[in-house]
Design a protein around this motif. Structure first.
Motif, PDB file in Angstrom:
ATOM      1  N   PHE A 407      19.889  21.438 -10.555  1.00 62.64           N
ATOM      2  CA  PHE A 407      19.616  20.636 -11.751  1.00 62.64           C
ATOM      3  C   PHE A 407      19.789  19.141 -11.452  1.00 62.64           C
ATOM      4  CE2 PHE A 407      21.348  18.445 -15.473  1.00 62.64           C
ATOM      5  CZ  PHE A 407      20.285  18.608 -16.360  1.00 62.64           C
ATOM      6  N   THR A 408      20.872  18.791 -10.747  1.00 70.27           N
ATOM      7  CA  THR A 408      21.118  17.389 -10.415  1.00 70.27           C
ATOM      8  C   THR A 408      20.023  16.837  -9.511  1.00 70.27           C
ATOM      9  OG1 THR A 408      23.507  17.795 -10.578  1.00 70.27           O
ATOM     10  CG2 THR A 408      22.809  15.797  -9.435  1.00 70.27           C
ATOM     11  N   ALA A 409      19.626  17.632  -8.503  1.00 68.38           N
ATOM     12  CA  ALA A 409      18.571  17.177  -7.588  1.00 68.38           C
ATOM     13  C   ALA A 409      17.259  16.930  -8.331  1.00 68.38           C
ATOM     14  CB  ALA A 409      18.378  18.217  -6.478  1.00 68.38           C
ATOM     15  N   MET A 410      16.927  17.799  -9.271  1.00 69.25           N
ATOM     16  CA  MET A 410      15.699  17.621 -10.048  1.00 69.25           C
ATOM     17  C   MET A 410      15.767  16.359 -10.894  1.00 69.25           C
ATOM     18  SD  MET A 410      14.912  21.584 -11.140  1.00 69.25           S
ATOM     19  CE  MET A 410      13.327  21.199 -11.889  1.00 69.25           C
ATOM     20  N   GLN A 411      16.925  16.085 -11.489  1.00 74.17           N
ATOM     21  CA  GLN A 411      17.055  14.890 -12.318  1.00 74.17           C
ATOM     22  C   GLN A 411      17.001  13.615 -11.482  1.00 74.17           C
ATOM     23  OE1 GLN A 411      16.789  15.383 -15.590  1.00 74.17           O
ATOM     24  NE2 GLN A 411      16.682  17.514 -14.892  1.00 74.17           N
ATOM     25  N   LEU A 413      15.436  13.297  -8.625  1.00 81.45           N
ATOM     26  CA  LEU A 413      14.040  13.157  -8.236  1.00 81.45           C
ATOM     27  C   LEU A 413      13.189  12.633  -9.396  1.00 81.45           C
ATOM     28  CD1 LEU A 413      11.767  13.576  -6.180  1.00 81.45           C
ATOM     29  CD2 LEU A 413      11.595  15.955  -6.983  1.00 81.45           C
ATOM     30  N   ALA A 414      13.480  13.094 -10.608  1.00 82.02           N
ATOM     31  CA  ALA A 414      12.735  12.642 -11.785  1.00 82.02           C
ATOM     32  C   ALA A 414      12.936  11.145 -12.013  1.00 82.02           C
ATOM     33  CB  ALA A 414      13.162  13.438 -13.007  1.00 82.02           C
ATOM     34  N   PHE A 415      14.175  10.656 -11.889  1.00 77.78           N
ATOM     35  CA  PHE A 415      14.429   9.229 -12.083  1.00 77.78           C
ATOM     36  C   PHE A 415      13.820   8.406 -10.949  1.00 77.78           C
ATOM     37  CE2 PHE A 415      17.697  10.698 -15.049  1.00 77.78           C
ATOM     38  CZ  PHE A 415      17.531   9.783 -16.090  1.00 77.78           C
ATOM     39  N   TYR A 416      13.809   8.972  -9.727  1.00 76.65           N
ATOM     40  CA  TYR A 416      13.190   8.256  -8.613  1.00 76.65           C
ATOM     41  C   TYR A 416      11.688   8.088  -8.858  1.00 76.65           C
ATOM     42  CZ  TYR A 416      11.489   7.252  -3.927  1.00 76.65           C
ATOM     43  OH  TYR A 416      10.866   6.679  -2.840  1.00 76.65           O
ATOM     44  N   LEU A 417      11.020   9.166  -9.283  1.00 76.53           N
ATOM     45  CA  LEU A 417       9.583   9.096  -9.557  1.00 76.53           C
ATOM     46  C   LEU A 417       9.282   8.215 -10.760  1.00 76.53           C
ATOM     47  CD1 LEU A 417       8.558  12.819  -8.927  1.00 76.53           C
ATOM     48  CD2 LEU A 417       8.208  10.842  -7.419  1.00 76.53           C
ATOM     49  N   TYR A 418      10.250   8.101 -11.666  1.00 79.26           N
ATOM     50  CA  TYR A 418      10.038   7.228 -12.821  1.00 79.26           C
ATOM     51  C   TYR A 418       9.897   5.773 -12.375  1.00 79.26           C
ATOM     52  CZ  TYR A 418      10.785   4.919 -17.291  1.00 79.26           C
ATOM     53  OH  TYR A 418      10.639   4.121 -18.397  1.00 79.26           O
ATOM     54  N   HIS A 419      10.679   5.389 -11.356  1.00 78.22           N
ATOM     55  CA  HIS A 419      10.620   4.016 -10.863  1.00 78.22           C
ATOM     56  C   HIS A 419       9.541   3.842  -9.795  1.00 78.22           C
ATOM     57  CE1 HIS A 419      14.176   2.585 -12.991  1.00 78.22           C
ATOM     58  NE2 HIS A 419      14.770   3.743 -12.684  1.00 78.22           N
ATOM     59  N   ARG A 420       9.220   4.940  -9.048  1.00 74.64           N
ATOM     60  CA  ARG A 420       8.204   4.843  -8.001  1.00 74.64           C
ATOM     61  C   ARG A 420       7.256   6.044  -8.097  1.00 74.64           C
ATOM     62  NH1 ARG A 420      11.425   2.759  -2.582  1.00 74.64           N
ATOM     63  NH2 ARG A 420      12.252   0.821  -3.501  1.00 74.64           N
ATOM     64  N   SER A 434      11.776  16.622 -14.856  1.00 75.04           N
ATOM     65  CA  SER A 434      13.008  16.686 -15.639  1.00 75.04           C
ATOM     66  C   SER A 434      13.050  17.881 -16.575  1.00 75.04           C
ATOM     67  CB  SER A 434      13.180  15.394 -16.436  1.00 75.04           C
ATOM     68  OG  SER A 434      14.347  15.445 -17.220  1.00 75.04           O
ATOM     69  N   ILE A 435      11.940  18.143 -17.286  1.00 73.21           N
ATOM     70  CA  ILE A 435      11.938  19.231 -18.285  1.00 73.21           C
ATOM     71  C   ILE A 435      12.193  20.596 -17.662  1.00 73.21           C
ATOM     72  CG2 ILE A 435      10.450  20.473 -19.902  1.00 73.21           C
ATOM     73  CD1 ILE A 435       9.269  17.826 -20.735  1.00 73.21           C
ATOM     74  N   PRO A 436      11.571  20.980 -16.534  1.00 75.72           N
ATOM     75  CA  PRO A 436      11.896  22.281 -15.935  1.00 75.72           C
ATOM     76  C   PRO A 436      13.382  22.422 -15.566  1.00 75.72           C
ATOM     77  CG  PRO A 436       9.859  21.455 -15.009  1.00 75.72           C
ATOM     78  CD  PRO A 436      10.429  20.343 -15.835  1.00 75.72           C
ATOM     79  N   GLY A 437      14.030  21.311 -15.166  1.00 77.90           N
ATOM     80  CA  GLY A 437      15.453  21.363 -14.853  1.00 77.90           C
ATOM     81  C   GLY A 437      16.282  21.713 -16.076  1.00 77.90           C
ATOM     82  N   TYR A 438      15.982  21.059 -17.204  1.00 77.59           N
ATOM     83  CA  TYR A 438      16.697  21.370 -18.439  1.00 77.59           C
ATOM     84  C   TYR A 438      16.380  22.781 -18.909  1.00 77.59           C
ATOM     85  CZ  TYR A 438      18.377  16.601 -19.058  1.00 77.59           C
ATOM     86  OH  TYR A 438      19.027  15.411 -18.912  1.00 77.59           O
ATOM     87  N   ALA A 439      15.126  23.224 -18.732  1.00 72.91           N
ATOM     88  CA  ALA A 439      14.749  24.579 -19.139  1.00 72.91           C
ATOM     89  C   ALA A 439      15.505  25.612 -18.326  1.00 72.91           C
ATOM     90  CB  ALA A 439      13.239  24.765 -18.972  1.00 72.91           C
ATOM     91  N   LEU A 440      15.645  25.373 -17.001  1.00 71.86           N
ATOM     92  CA  LEU A 440      16.401  26.290 -16.143  1.00 71.86           C
ATOM     93  C   LEU A 440      17.866  26.361 -16.568  1.00 71.86           C
ATOM     94  CD1 LEU A 440      16.590  28.041 -13.577  1.00 71.86           C
ATOM     95  CD2 LEU A 440      17.036  25.923 -12.286  1.00 71.86           C
TER      96      LEU A 440
END
Length: 744
Positions: A407-411, A413-420, A434-440
């Motif tokens: 879950f942490t790795a997905m989040q 990665l999500a914040f990294y892609l948000y900036h780049r 991000s959403i699949p991480g929260y769903a899991l």
């Protein structure tokens, strides 16, 4: 020794001595530091100090400037206010080496300044200057009478006589001959030794004085340096500095005050330090001890967490320090009190609280709770326990850890892609990761919650007595699946154990019943034949005695077998109860009446505490009577002869209680629960006729009627109590009649 350590009076004396030795050491160290901060420890006289040297040179330079002005023709009167001792107004302007100034008015002000300083009446500094070329003489006002007398007596030799007198009588003088550029002085003789040859009255400074007097430093009114001739300059500090209010007198008083305090503190400081160390060691040894105990006694403050106690003490010291500082400043600047008294006030404010915190620390260390009672230790222990449990329960913890890591790795990665962002817009890529991480995470939490609720509901059914119930584990997931399987296995084990216990109790009851029946048949024949032998009226007395003993023992054996059978039936619930409304007071009175003769034969007095009004219970009459009978039979067998037996009936809103108290003839070195077991008797020697089944039967019969049978032992005091559910005959009469009819 423990008595001395725990003595409050001795502790008070030690704390007083510790306080005084600490105060003496603090004030002494202050005086030593205050002196050594300004002067060398080798200095013993004010005239050996750098202060005196520099100030003396300053006055010599002022004489040179003053004479320079006099040679230029400046004159003025001395301004003196005899009502004031404050000389600060005279030193507001410090002109070290005046430069040439064509403004006559400004020059006159400068001359008046030096004139006022050098010609103060009663000054400790005196000067005498003679121009050898012109014969002009300049000297302090205080020397006028002495110079006039010497001139009148010695004429031209007056100057030589004055210089000889100065050299012979004064401890501080400086004589300069500007013609030969030589000087004689005794001021810096000791000072040079104390300061490694560094002095103020050196050639460079005195050459400036000579040049200034000769007019080479400042120009005259016409702008020419002029050739004034040679001078004899003699300056002197009066012995013992009689004027305490000029600059030299003020510095002398300050030095003397510091020096006296310094000398007075040299010996008390090491002694105070030794005493402080001694009493501090005694304080450490005595703190925490009290009389009549060897353990370290902690107070309420010592029991709070070590870090919280430390912060409280530090914060308290901080507040008290600034309070003491503010109070000391106010007293020092407004009340003009000596500074060592300020130290006493501040020390008295800070000492109790500092000592309170220090002694608390010592007690914690002596009791070995300083670390164990700290927050860090608590956190460390809990963290260590969590880590151990983490690895012990790795089948579960590793799953949770992996889930959280994913879950942490997905989040991240999500914040990294948000900036780049790479393929889509930043918001799109962020939501896609991000959403699949929260769903899991949500799926795992909901699934775990459902599994937990299933286990909770199903184990509740098992705990209510349904030991054969199984938890449905078909749709469960790990780790709840393993837990459900374990609980099912426990249920199987419980069911098997209960079945085995029931089977064992049934076989035991059947064994006792069968053996008792088999024993009872031949025993009945023995009793009958013994009766027949008694009817034959044998002439042999011994035979008749044997028959009596045989009869007694067979009847006792018959009673024991009947009690054993009844105890077996009562414990197994095989007795059929006939529940009816019974007046407990009447039943107890009847029982006491039947035992009255037997109790009297053992010299036992019965004391009744029973109200006349009836107390109704729903119970089986025969079984309830047997309970009371067994209690009184126990009293008759084991009570101490010549004592009283107290019988009480008490009631409350729900229960009616019978209590019987007596003093045991034998020591009751046994537990009350153990005493109610089968074949256990209070008479450990087993010399009495009891079987050890009476109290066990009474407890079983009471339990069958929803009553509670209890025993309390207090030394040799034996107390038996039976608590029955109470009935109100008048408000429950219909209910009682109906239940009685149903039972019949």
């Amino acid at each position: 020794m423990n008595r001395i350590k725990g003595s409050f009076f001795i502790k008070v004396l030690i704390h007083i001595a510790l306080f005084l030795s600490g105060l003496t050491l603090l004030i002494g160290v202050y005086h030593i530091y205050n002196f050594t901060d300004s002067y060398s420890t080798r200095v013993t006289d004010f005239k050996e100090t750098w202060e005196f040297q520099s100030k003396y040179l300053k006055y010599v330079e002022r004489v040179a400037v003053y004479v320079d002005y006099r040679e230029k023709g400046y004159n003025g009167s001395i301004s003196y206010d005899s009502s004031s001792l404050d000389l600060s107004a005279l030193f507001e302007k410090e002109v070290e080496k005046p430069e040439s100034n064509s403004n006559t008015q400004e020059s006159q002000k400068d001359f008046d300044y030096y004139n006022n300083i050098l010609n103060q009446p009663g000054s400790n500094f005196v000067y005498y200057v003679r121009n050898l070329k012109t014969g002009a003489v300049y000297y302090s006002a205080s020397l006028e009478a002495e110079i006039s007398k010497l001139t009148e007596e010695y004429g031209d030799k007056a100057m030589s006589k004055y210089l000889e007198k100065v050299k012979a009588e004064n401890s501080s003088y400086l004589i300069i001959n500007t013609d030969t550029e030589k000087f004689a002085t005794n001021v810096n003789k000791k000072y040079l030794e104390l300061n490694d040859g560094v002095d103020y009255l050196n050639d460079e400074n005195l050459n400036w004085v000579i040049d200034c007097i000769n007019g080479y430093i400042t120009a005259d009114n016409e702008g020419n340096a002029g050739n004034r001739g040679s001078y004899i300059v003699c300056t002197t500090i009066l012995n013992n500095l009689p004027n305490k209010n000029d600059e030299f007198g003020t510095m002398y008083r300050h030095f003397q005050e510091l020096y006296v305090n310094y000398r007075a503190s040299l010996y008390p400081v090491p002694i105070s330090f030794v005493l402080l160390l001694l009493f501090f060691i005694l304080t450490i040894a005595f703190t925490g001890h009290k009389r009549n105990t060897n353990a370290i006694v902690l107070n309420s403050f010592d029991r709070i967490k070590s870090e919280l106690g430390f912060l409280f003490v530090v914060f308290g010291i901080y507040i008290l320090f600034y309070t003491a500082k503010a109070l000391s400043s106010f007293i020092y600047y407004n009340l003009n009190i000596e500074f060592h008294f300020i130290i006493l006030i501040a020390y008295s404010i800070l000492y109790p609280f500092c000592m309170f915190g220090l002694l608390s620390l010592i007690r914690r260390m002596k009791a070995e709770v300083l670390i164990t009672n700290s927050l860090l230790h608590t956190v460390f222990v809990k963290l260590n326990k969590i880590l151990k449990q983490f690895f012990i329960q790795k089948s579960i913890t590793f799953r949770i850890f992996i889930l959280l890591a994913v879950f942490t790795a997905m989040q991240v990665l999500a914040f990294y892609l948000y900036h780049r962002p790479i393929l889509f817009s930043r918001k799109t890529e962020f939501l896609l990761i991000s959403i699949p991480g929260y769903a899991l995470l949500l799926y795992y939490l909901i699934r775990s919650g459902i599994d937990y609720n299933i286990i909770r509901e199903e184990t509740k059914k098992i705990s209510e007595g349904n030991l054969t119930h199984k938890i449905p584990v078909a749709d469960m997931h790990e780790p709840a699946l393993a837990l459900g399987l374990y609980i099912n296995n426990i249920s199987d084990g419980f069911s098997a154990a209960v079945d085995e216990k029931v089977k064992s109790e049934r076989l035991k009851t059947e064994l006792i019943a069968n053996v008792s029946h088999d024993i009872k048949t031949p025993l009945t024949s023995i009793i009958n034949y013994v009766d027949l032998l008694k009817k034959e009226k044998l002439d042999n007395e011994k035979a008749n005695g044997y028959l009596d003993i045989l009869s007694s023992k067979t009847w006792r054996l018959k009673t024991l077998i009947e009690d054993l059978m009844e105890a077996s039936k009562a414990s197994s619930g095989a007795i059929v109860l006939n529940l009816e409304c019974i007046n407990l007071v009447e039943l107890v009175r009847q029982s006491i009446g039947e035992f009255e003769d037997r109790l009297a034969s053992h010299n036992l007095e019965t004391v009744l505490n029973i109200k006349d009004e009836p107390v109704y219970i729903m119970a089986d009459g025969r079984s309830t009577y047997r309970i009371i009978e067994n209690i009184f039979s126990n009293v008759n067998k084991y009570a101490l002869s010549g004592t009283r037996v107290y019988v009480d009936i008490t009631t409350d809103d729900r229960t009616a209680t019978i209590s019987v108290k007596n003093i045991s003839a034998s020591k009751l070195n046994i537990n009350s629960d153990e005493l109610m077991e089968r074949f256990v008797r209070g008479d450990l020697s087993r010399n009495t006729e009891g079987s050890g089944l009476g109290l066990s039967i009474a407890r079983s019969l009471a339990s069958l009627q929803d009553a509670l049978f209890e025993i309390e032992l207090d030394g040799d005091l034996f107390k038996a109590m039976v608590h029955f559910p109470k009935l109100d005959r008048y408000t429950n009469e219909k209910k009682i009649r109906k239940e009685t009819e149903n039972l019949t």
